[in-house]
Design a protein around this motif. Structure first.
Motif, PDB file in Angstrom:
ATOM      1  N   LYS A   1      13.511  10.017  -1.613  1.00  9.05           N
ATOM      2  CA  LYS A   1      12.509   9.362  -0.767  1.00  9.05           C
ATOM      3  C   LYS A   1      11.177   9.231  -1.506  1.00  9.05           C
ATOM      4  O   LYS A   1      10.868  10.007  -2.404  1.00  9.05           O
ATOM      5  N   THR A   2      10.402   8.238  -1.108  1.00  4.59           N
ATOM      6  CA  THR A   2       9.098   7.995  -1.712  1.00  4.59           C
ATOM      7  C   THR A   2       8.116   9.114  -1.377  1.00  4.59           C
ATOM      8  O   THR A   2       8.009   9.544  -0.222  1.00  4.59           O
ATOM      9  N   SER A   3       7.393   9.595  -2.392  1.00  2.00           N
ATOM     10  CA  SER A   3       6.334  10.590  -2.167  1.00  2.00           C
ATOM     11  C   SER A   3       4.996   9.996  -2.605  1.00  2.00           C
ATOM     12  O   SER A   3       4.886   9.449  -3.704  1.00  2.00           O
ATOM     13  N   ILE A   4       4.009  10.083  -1.724  1.00  2.00           N
ATOM     14  CA  ILE A   4       2.661   9.608  -2.018  1.00  2.00           C
ATOM     15  C   ILE A   4       1.741  10.819  -2.090  1.00  2.00           C
ATOM     16  O   ILE A   4       1.652  11.604  -1.137  1.00  2.00           O
ATOM     17  N   ILE A   5       1.061  10.978  -3.215  1.00  2.00           N
ATOM     18  CA  ILE A   5       0.135  12.086  -3.409  1.00  2.00           C
ATOM     19  C   ILE A   5      -1.286  11.532  -3.497  1.00  2.00           C
ATOM     20  O   ILE A   5      -1.553  10.613  -4.276  1.00  2.00           O
ATOM     21  N   PHE A   6      -2.186  12.080  -2.705  1.00  2.00           N
ATOM     22  CA  PHE A   6      -3.597  11.723  -2.773  1.00  2.00           C
ATOM     23  C   PHE A   6      -4.305  12.829  -3.559  1.00  2.00           C
ATOM     24  O   PHE A   6      -4.489  13.936  -3.063  1.00  2.00           O
ATOM     25  N   ASP A   7      -4.688  12.515  -4.802  1.00  2.00           N
ATOM     26  CA  ASP A   7      -5.208  13.528  -5.723  1.00  2.00           C
ATOM     27  C   ASP A   7      -6.610  13.143  -6.193  1.00  2.00           C
ATOM     28  O   ASP A   7      -6.923  11.963  -6.349  1.00  2.00           O
TER      29      ASP A   7
ATOM     30  N   ILE B   1       0.579   8.018  -6.969  1.00  2.00           N
ATOM     31  CA  ILE B   1      -0.545   8.957  -6.960  1.00  2.00           C
ATOM     32  C   ILE B   1      -1.820   8.145  -6.749  1.00  2.00           C
ATOM     33  O   ILE B   1      -2.203   7.328  -7.592  1.00  2.00           O
ATOM     34  N   CYS B   2      -2.464   8.335  -5.613  1.00  2.00           N
ATOM     35  CA  CYS B   2      -3.689   7.611  -5.270  1.00  2.00           C
ATOM     36  C   CYS B   2      -4.891   8.467  -5.652  1.00  2.00           C
ATOM     37  O   CYS B   2      -4.969   9.651  -5.274  1.00  2.00           O
ATOM     38  N   THR B   3      -5.834   7.878  -6.400  1.00  2.00           N
ATOM     39  CA  THR B   3      -7.002   8.616  -6.856  1.00  2.00           C
ATOM     40  C   THR B   3      -8.273   7.793  -6.635  1.00  2.00           C
ATOM     41  O   THR B   3      -8.220   6.556  -6.593  1.00  2.00           O
ATOM     42  N   PRO B   4      -9.423   8.466  -6.540  1.00  2.00           N
ATOM     43  CA  PRO B   4     -10.690   7.725  -6.509  1.00  2.00           C
ATOM     44  C   PRO B   4     -10.870   6.906  -7.787  1.00  2.00           C
ATOM     45  O   PRO B   4     -10.305   7.250  -8.832  1.00  2.00           O
ATOM     46  N   SER B   5     -11.653   5.850  -7.722  1.00  2.00           N
ATOM     47  CA  SER B   5     -11.912   5.024  -8.905  1.00  2.00           C
ATOM     48  C   SER B   5     -12.642   5.805  -9.984  1.00  2.00           C
ATOM     49  O   SER B   5     -12.585   5.463 -11.164  1.00  2.00           O
ATOM     50  N   SER B   6     -13.340   6.878  -9.595  1.00  2.00           N
ATOM     51  CA  SER B   6     -14.090   7.708 -10.543  1.00  2.00           C
ATOM     52  C   SER B   6     -13.211   8.717 -11.276  1.00  2.00           C
ATOM     53  O   SER B   6     -13.695   9.453 -12.140  1.00  2.00           O
ATOM     54  N   TYR B   7     -11.926   8.770 -10.950  1.00  2.00           N
ATOM     55  CA  TYR B   7     -10.981   9.717 -11.558  1.00  2.00           C
ATOM     56  C   TYR B   7     -10.976   9.541 -13.076  1.00  2.00           C
ATOM     57  O   TYR B   7     -10.853   8.429 -13.591  1.00  2.00           O
ATOM     58  N   ARG B   8     -11.103  10.636 -13.813  1.00  2.00           N
ATOM     59  CA  ARG B   8     -11.283  10.566 -15.264  1.00  2.00           C
ATOM     60  C   ARG B   8     -10.006  10.222 -16.037  1.00  2.00           C
ATOM     61  O   ARG B   8     -10.069   9.766 -17.172  1.00  2.00           O
TER      62      ARG B   8
END
Length: 346
Positions: free
Chosen positions: A105-111, A130-137
């Motif tokens: 199954k699909t897993s979505i991680i907000f990191d 994996i969803c991250t802020p635009s500022s993620y390094r």
């Protein structure tokens, strides 16, 4: 759609609460599992969520490893019964990424935490998105989705949060009083091994100097030394954001709380050896967070900046103005999360 959430940290209760309510309103069936860490269960109870406890936070490498196996086994049993269509987790959620691969199954991680290298090593190859802020390094490759926002906007944006002054009344504080909140984390994560943040002497110096300006309140993940007990904040955890909104300044080593203050228009001093991409942005672009990374001079340098801020009589007014700029430039993070889960759930 049937959606399985795993809560691994108290901040994730806040992160996902509006998403959960949105999805339920849309007719989706959501099940929550939680790792018992600090006040996670208290927050879930306070917001009226039903949940299954799947394990406890552990503070050594060996116990973390054994607990991870136990948690993944319990999650697998729950998944076999619940039959989710999609899995959703927060920072470093190794359990869900493994479970997703195991059950197909699909897993979505907000990191939002780049320096958690062990967690990323164990999680990233198995997570679907994996969803991250635009500022993620860090560039995580094709499975990474960047968005113009941060986790704290998912629950502290004015569309979702209105500060309640009752909490400061409980503490005998008036709205225009000067009060400083000190926040200390446990330093129990794997990526924190070998680091300790502010020293005991740093904390003593901070309390001594801050008391010259107003009232000092302390929030701590770990037990406090007896000398600090009289400063401990005694309010229910779901009221903490109200307190941060009215605070004059935050000082400590919590990235989440520093960013929460930024979103609320309260200036924050953040002391951490690694920092975060989002707190860097909140300093460089918005001037709401001040980051200190040098462990050798962290306490001295950060305290000097904190005192400089406290000597500004317009500090709170300027913080609210900076907040307006941040809100204009960022998206509705809860809406983005809702759309992302629904998209991949199909």
């Amino acid at each position: 759609m049937r959606i399985l959430f795993n809560i691994g940290h108290p901040a994730q209760v806040h992160l996902f609460k509006n998403l959960l309510w949105n999805l339920k309103e849309k007719g989706h069936i959501c099940k929550i599992t939680a790792v018992d860490k600090e006040v996670s269960l208290n927050l879930l109870d306070a917001y009226g969520f039903e949940y299954d406890v799947v394990g406890n936070a552990k503070f050594t490498s060996f116990t973390k490893a054994t607990e991870m196996i136990k948690i993944e086994y319990i999650l697998y049993r729950i998944a076999k019964s619940f039959k989710p269509d999609i899995l959703v987790g927060g920072v470093g959620n190794v359990y869900l990424s493994h479970l997703g691969k195991l059950i197909g199954k699909t897993s979505i991680i907000f990191d939002d935490t780049e320096h958690s290298k062990v967690e990323h090593f164990l999680m990233d190859p198995f997570a679907t998105v994996i969803c991250t802020p635009s500022s993620y390094r860090t560039d995580l490759g094709e499975k990474q989705i960047r968005y113009s926002g941060n986790h704290e906007l998912a629950y502290l944006h004015p569309d979702y949060f209105t500060p309640n002054p009752e909490v400061i009344k409980e503490l005998g504080i008036k709205e225009n009083d000067t009060f400083i909140i000190l926040r200390f984390v446990s330093w129990g994560a794997i990526h924190d091994v070998g680091h300790a943040g502010l020293t005991l002497e740093d904390k003593r110096n901070a309390v001594r100097e801050f008391e010259k300006y107003g009232r000092v309140l302390i929030s701590s993940e770990k037990p406090l030394q007896k000398e600090f007990e009289k400063y401990r904040i005694n309010v229910s955890p779901e009221k903490m954001h109200d307190l941060l909104y009215y605070a004059t300044l935050l000082y400590g080593d919590s990235a989440t709380m520093a960013s929460e203050c930024a979103v609320l228009g309260t200036h924050a001093i953040f002391c951490d050896y690694a920092g975060r991409g989002y707190t860097d942005e909140e300093e460089k672009r918005y001037g709401l967070v001040y980051n200190f990374y040098n462990e050798g001079s962290m306490g001295k340098d950060s305290l000097a900046t904190a005192l400089q801020l406290l000597n500004n009589p317009l500090l709170k007014k300027e913080g609210r103005q900076k907040r307006e700029k941040l809100l204009v430039e960022k998206i509705d993070v809860t809406k983005f999360m809702t759309e992302t889960v629904e998209k991949y759930g199909k």
